[in-house]
Scaffold this motif. Structure first.
Motif, PDB file in Angstrom:
ATOM      1  N   ASP A  81      -4.378  13.397   6.056  1.00  0.00           N
ATOM      2  CA  ASP A  81      -4.339  14.880   6.104  1.00  0.00           C
ATOM      3  C   ASP A  81      -3.606  15.673   7.484  1.00  0.00           C
ATOM      4  OD1 ASP A  81      -4.285  17.653   4.571  1.00  0.00           O
ATOM      5  OD2 ASP A  81      -6.479  17.039   4.128  1.00  0.00           O
ATOM      6  N   ASP A  82      -2.694  15.776   8.467  1.00  0.00           N
ATOM      7  CA  ASP A  82      -2.673  16.258   9.207  1.00  0.00           C
ATOM      8  C   ASP A  82      -2.280  17.463   9.642  1.00  0.00           C
ATOM      9  OD1 ASP A  82      -2.877  15.154  11.720  1.00  0.00           O
ATOM     10  OD2 ASP A  82      -0.514  15.259  12.037  1.00  0.00           O
ATOM     11  N   VAL A  83      -2.208  18.268   8.303  1.00  0.00           N
ATOM     12  CA  VAL A  83      -1.673  20.014   8.404  1.00  0.00           C
ATOM     13  C   VAL A  83      -2.526  20.032   9.613  1.00  0.00           C
ATOM     14  CG1 VAL A  83      -0.839  21.607   6.999  1.00  0.00           C
ATOM     15  CG2 VAL A  83      -0.793  19.590   6.198  1.00  0.00           C
ATOM     16  N   TRP A  84      -1.441  21.239  10.602  1.00  0.00           N
ATOM     17  CA  TRP A  84      -2.041  21.879  11.592  1.00  0.00           C
ATOM     18  C   TRP A  84      -1.131  23.100  11.553  1.00  0.00           C
ATOM     19  CZ3 TRP A  84      -4.903  24.974  14.171  1.00  0.00           C
ATOM     20  CH2 TRP A  84      -4.677  25.080  15.805  1.00  0.00           C
ATOM     21  N   GLY A  85       0.624  23.830  12.306  1.00  0.00           N
ATOM     22  CA  GLY A  85       0.307  24.645  12.559  1.00  0.00           C
ATOM     23  C   GLY A  85       0.401  25.996  13.081  1.00  0.00           C
ATOM     24  N   GLY A  86      -0.147  25.453  13.840  1.00  0.00           N
ATOM     25  CA  GLY A  86      -1.555  26.444  14.722  1.00  0.00           C
ATOM     26  C   GLY A  86      -1.078  26.295  15.647  1.00  0.00           C
ATOM     27  N   ASP A  87      -0.390  25.815  16.582  1.00  0.00           N
ATOM     28  CA  ASP A  87      -0.195  25.735  17.695  1.00  0.00           C
ATOM     29  C   ASP A  87       0.786  27.336  18.454  1.00  0.00           C
ATOM     30  OD1 ASP A  87      -0.749  22.631  19.306  1.00  0.00           O
ATOM     31  OD2 ASP A  87       1.249  22.698  18.036  1.00  0.00           O
ATOM     32  N   GLN A  88       1.137  27.675  17.500  1.00  0.00           N
ATOM     33  CA  GLN A  88       2.402  28.828  18.241  1.00  0.00           C
ATOM     34  C   GLN A  88       1.037  30.552  18.004  1.00  0.00           C
ATOM     35  OE1 GLN A  88       5.655  28.891  16.651  1.00  0.00           O
ATOM     36  NE2 GLN A  88       6.545  28.157  18.262  1.00  0.00           N
ATOM     37  N   LEU A  89      -0.082  30.050  17.288  1.00  0.00           N
ATOM     38  CA  LEU A  89      -0.950  30.806  17.156  1.00  0.00           C
ATOM     39  C   LEU A  89      -2.044  31.439  17.738  1.00  0.00           C
ATOM     40  CD1 LEU A  89      -0.302  30.485  12.909  1.00  0.00           C
ATOM     41  CD2 LEU A  89       0.541  32.656  14.747  1.00  0.00           C
ATOM     42  N   ALA A  90      -2.788  29.777  18.462  1.00  0.00           N
ATOM     43  CA  ALA A  90      -3.773  30.263  19.158  1.00  0.00           C
ATOM     44  C   ALA A  90      -3.782  31.167  20.645  1.00  0.00           C
ATOM     45  CB  ALA A  90      -4.162  28.463  19.447  1.00  0.00           C
ATOM     46  N   GLU A  91      -4.672  31.725  20.353  1.00  0.00           N
ATOM     47  CA  GLU A  91      -4.738  32.955  20.906  1.00  0.00           C
ATOM     48  C   GLU A  91      -6.083  31.836  22.617  1.00  0.00           C
ATOM     49  OE1 GLU A  91      -3.873  37.277  21.768  1.00  0.00           O
ATOM     50  OE2 GLU A  91      -4.708  36.320  19.453  1.00  0.00           O
ATOM     51  N   PHE A  92      -5.553  31.034  24.190  1.00  0.00           N
ATOM     52  CA  PHE A  92      -6.553  30.772  24.703  1.00  0.00           C
ATOM     53  C   PHE A  92      -7.137  31.171  25.878  1.00  0.00           C
ATOM     54  CE2 PHE A  92      -4.210  26.262  22.679  1.00  0.00           C
ATOM     55  CZ  PHE A  92      -5.341  26.229  22.223  1.00  0.00           C
ATOM     56  N   ASP A  93      -8.783  31.286  26.434  1.00  0.00           N
ATOM     57  CA  ASP A  93      -8.847  32.027  27.704  1.00  0.00           C
ATOM     58  C   ASP A  93      -8.609  33.849  26.773  1.00  0.00           C
ATOM     59  OD1 ASP A  93      -9.316  29.671  28.750  1.00  0.00           O
ATOM     60  OD2 ASP A  93      -7.024  29.543  28.951  1.00  0.00           O
ATOM     61  N   LYS A  94      -9.163  33.786  26.005  1.00  0.00           N
ATOM     62  CA  LYS A  94      -9.179  35.730  25.457  1.00  0.00           C
ATOM     63  C   LYS A  94     -10.732  35.298  24.265  1.00  0.00           C
ATOM     64  CE  LYS A  94      -5.312  37.478  24.487  1.00  0.00           C
ATOM     65  NZ  LYS A  94      -3.831  37.739  24.597  1.00  0.00           N
ATOM     66  N   PRO A  95     -11.177  36.510  24.923  1.00  0.00           N
ATOM     67  CA  PRO A  95     -12.033  36.812  24.299  1.00  0.00           C
ATOM     68  C   PRO A  95     -12.074  37.506  22.445  1.00  0.00           C
ATOM     69  CG  PRO A  95     -12.958  38.417  25.865  1.00  0.00           C
ATOM     70  CD  PRO A  95     -11.043  37.774  26.390  1.00  0.00           C
ATOM     71  N   LYS A 130       0.237  -1.134  -0.078  1.00  0.00           N
ATOM     72  CA  LYS A 130       0.354  -0.129  -0.044  1.00  0.00           C
ATOM     73  C   LYS A 130       1.129   1.060  -0.216  1.00  0.00           C
ATOM     74  CE  LYS A 130      -3.705  -1.882  -0.185  1.00  0.00           C
ATOM     75  NZ  LYS A 130      -4.883  -1.676  -0.994  1.00  0.00           N
ATOM     76  N   VAL A 131       0.589   2.091  -0.435  1.00  0.00           N
ATOM     77  CA  VAL A 131       0.639   3.776  -1.041  1.00  0.00           C
ATOM     78  C   VAL A 131       0.448   4.565   0.136  1.00  0.00           C
ATOM     79  CG1 VAL A 131       2.109   5.549  -2.758  1.00  0.00           C
ATOM     80  CG2 VAL A 131       2.077   2.838  -3.151  1.00  0.00           C
ATOM     81  N   ALA A 132       0.902   5.075   1.166  1.00  0.00           N
ATOM     82  CA  ALA A 132       0.317   6.323   1.979  1.00  0.00           C
ATOM     83  C   ALA A 132       1.144   7.657   1.348  1.00  0.00           C
ATOM     84  CB  ALA A 132       0.481   5.972   3.135  1.00  0.00           C
ATOM     85  N   VAL A 133       0.078   8.764   1.882  1.00  0.00           N
ATOM     86  CA  VAL A 133       0.405   9.880   1.772  1.00  0.00           C
ATOM     87  C   VAL A 133       0.358  11.078   3.270  1.00  0.00           C
ATOM     88  CG1 VAL A 133       0.892  12.153   1.421  1.00  0.00           C
ATOM     89  CG2 VAL A 133       1.042  10.392   0.037  1.00  0.00           C
ATOM     90  N   VAL A 134       1.371  10.847   4.556  1.00  0.00           N
ATOM     91  CA  VAL A 134       0.605  12.229   5.436  1.00  0.00           C
ATOM     92  C   VAL A 134       1.464  13.102   5.526  1.00  0.00           C
ATOM     93  CG1 VAL A 134       1.134  11.637   7.795  1.00  0.00           C
ATOM     94  CG2 VAL A 134       1.551   9.627   6.706  1.00  0.00           C
ATOM     95  N   THR A 135      -0.005  14.098   5.593  1.00  0.00           N
ATOM     96  CA  THR A 135       0.584  15.988   5.674  1.00  0.00           C
ATOM     97  C   THR A 135       1.144  15.938   7.013  1.00  0.00           C
ATOM     98  OG1 THR A 135      -1.519  16.239   6.014  1.00  0.00           O
ATOM     99  CG2 THR A 135      -1.066  15.769   3.737  1.00  0.00           C
ATOM    100  N   GLY A 136       1.968  17.130   7.142  1.00  0.00           N
ATOM    101  CA  GLY A 136       2.377  16.893   8.281  1.00  0.00           C
ATOM    102  C   GLY A 136       3.139  16.337   9.370  1.00  0.00           C
ATOM    103  N   ALA A 137       3.351  15.285   9.039  1.00  0.00           N
ATOM    104  CA  ALA A 137       4.266  14.041   9.229  1.00  0.00           C
ATOM    105  C   ALA A 137       5.252  14.117  10.642  1.00  0.00           C
ATOM    106  CB  ALA A 137       4.791  12.873   8.226  1.00  0.00           C
ATOM    107  N   THR A 138       5.607  15.905   9.881  1.00  0.00           N
ATOM    108  CA  THR A 138       7.017  16.033  11.102  1.00  0.00           C
ATOM    109  C   THR A 138       6.774  15.683  12.286  1.00  0.00           C
ATOM    110  OG1 THR A 138       7.223  17.906   9.960  1.00  0.00           O
ATOM    111  CG2 THR A 138       9.009  17.866  11.251  1.00  0.00           C
ATOM    112  N   ARG A 139       6.004  15.867  13.176  1.00  0.00           N
ATOM    113  CA  ARG A 139       6.195  15.635  15.069  1.00  0.00           C
ATOM    114  C   ARG A 139       4.365  15.464  15.105  1.00  0.00           C
ATOM    115  NH1 ARG A 139       6.081  20.469  13.341  1.00  0.00           N
ATOM    116  NH2 ARG A 139       8.069  20.531  13.902  1.00  0.00           N
ATOM    117  N   GLY A 140       4.016  14.941  15.903  1.00  0.00           N
ATOM    118  CA  GLY A 140       3.043  14.653  17.019  1.00  0.00           C
ATOM    119  C   GLY A 140       2.276  13.593  16.029  1.00  0.00           C
ATOM    120  N   CYS A 141       1.041  12.911  15.567  1.00  0.00           N
ATOM    121  CA  CYS A 141       0.325  12.629  15.519  1.00  0.00           C
ATOM    122  C   CYS A 141       0.289  11.980  14.212  1.00  0.00           C
ATOM    123  CB  CYS A 141      -1.279  12.873  15.113  1.00  0.00           C
ATOM    124  SG  CYS A 141      -2.210  12.854  17.169  1.00  0.00           S
ATOM    125  N   GLY A 142       0.815  13.606  13.363  1.00  0.00           N
ATOM    126  CA  GLY A 142       1.022  12.982  11.734  1.00  0.00           C
ATOM    127  C   GLY A 142       3.002  12.024  11.644  1.00  0.00           C
TER     128      GLY A 142
END
Length: 302
Positions: free
Chosen positions: A98-112, A6-18
């Motif tokens: 399809d696991d692309v994300w790239g938002g960890d450093q951009l998310a602002e939690f607990d803020k309106p 089988k042939v697979a392509v994983v996007t965002g495969a640098t770290r984490g779940c990918g």
């Protein structure tokens, strides 16, 4: 769970779940195109040390074939080059993760939202959703040719808004679930299957750093958040994706969002440590009713 040939392509495969999904696909014998922006020659704006070359080597060590291809999924030309290479090598994609994300450093939690940084919010959505659309537009013809499987990776198995995660983050993750629902219907007409998956409380590289622990002493993270006793390795979801890819009746899940714990209940696999963390049951029994997690026997949920 044999995926040899089988042939697979994983996007965002640098770290984490990918990364973990790529490795588990390799352990099942697949050839895996490991894609992302971070290479030994240069880091992405995330400025992390992990690279796609390392992931490809882990795929090889697991028993598969890892093929590292640098690809910035915000750049259509990069994705065109990836598509052309896979098409030339194999002419098809049996499994697209399809696991692309790239938002960890951009998310602002607990803020309106109206008090947050608009440029960061827009870039988060661009990295998290536009990239998925670009990848799908270019790679789906190869999946359809194989009557294959598309797995969208998100966070959470419902669209219920959890206060504190912020509007852009919620939009991004809900959007990925919506993509999975649409693919479930659209791909079925062409003999292929589309769905979404989510991990539970994850022990990714960044989460371990956030809790100030390592994979060896991760349980100490419960000192910061008692619910971390239910943390799971990224490999847990990876094994769930392999189970889906190896299931000849996977189309019964088309359009759904499957969590690591629901996949575990369906297929009976374990996490890398041999346990079966059930974050969904813990969430319903402990988190929702506000039970003190330190009074609960976590082993009963693993």
């Amino acid at each position: 769970m044999d995926l040899r040939g089988k042939v697979a392509v994983v996007t965002g495969a640098t770290r984490g779940c990918g990364r973990a999904i790529a490795v588990e696909l390799g352990a099942a014998g697949a050839a895996v195109y490991v894609t992302g922006r971070s290479t030994r020659a240069g880091r992405s704006p995330m400025d992390r040390a992990e690279t796609i070359e390392e992931t490809a080597e882990l795929v090889d060590a697991a028993g598969g074939t890892g093929i590292a291809v640098r690809c910035d999924f915000t750049e259509v030309s990069d994705v065109d080059a990836l598509r052309d290479r896979v098409a030339a090598d194999h002419g098809r994609v049996d499994v697209l993760v399809d696991d692309v994300w790239g938002g960890d450093q951009l998310a602002e939690f607990d803020k309106p939202f109206w008090e947050s940084d608009l440029d960061r919010a827009l870039l988060l959505v661009h990295n998290a959703l536009d990239t998925h659309l670009i990848a799908l537009h270019r790679l789906l013809p190869l999946v359809v040719a194989a009557r294959g499987l598309v797995v969208e990776v998100t966070d959470g198995d419902t669209d219920t808004y959890e206060y504190g995660v912020g509007l852009p983050y919620h939009l991004a993750k809900s959007g990925v679930r919506a993509i999975g629902r649409v693919l479930g219907r659209d791909l079925a007409e062409h003999g292929a299957t589309g769905l979404a998956v989510t991990p539970g409380f994850l022990r990714s590289e960044m989460m371990l750093e956030h809790f100030g622990v390592t994979e060896e002493n991760w349980r100490d993270g419960a000192l910061k958040d008692p619910h971390y006793v239910m943390a799971e390795s990224p490999g847990y979801l990876g094994r769930g994706v392999v189970a889906l890819a190896a299931d000849p009746a996977v189309s019964r899940f088309a359009g759904k969002t499957m969590a690591s714990w629901t996949l575990m209940r369906e297929y009976g696999f374990t996490d890398l440590d041999g346990s079966r963390p059930d974050w969904g049951r813990w969430y319903d029994d402990v988190v929702v009713p506000g039970v003190d997690p330190t009074t609960v026997d976590a082993s009963a949920y693993r």
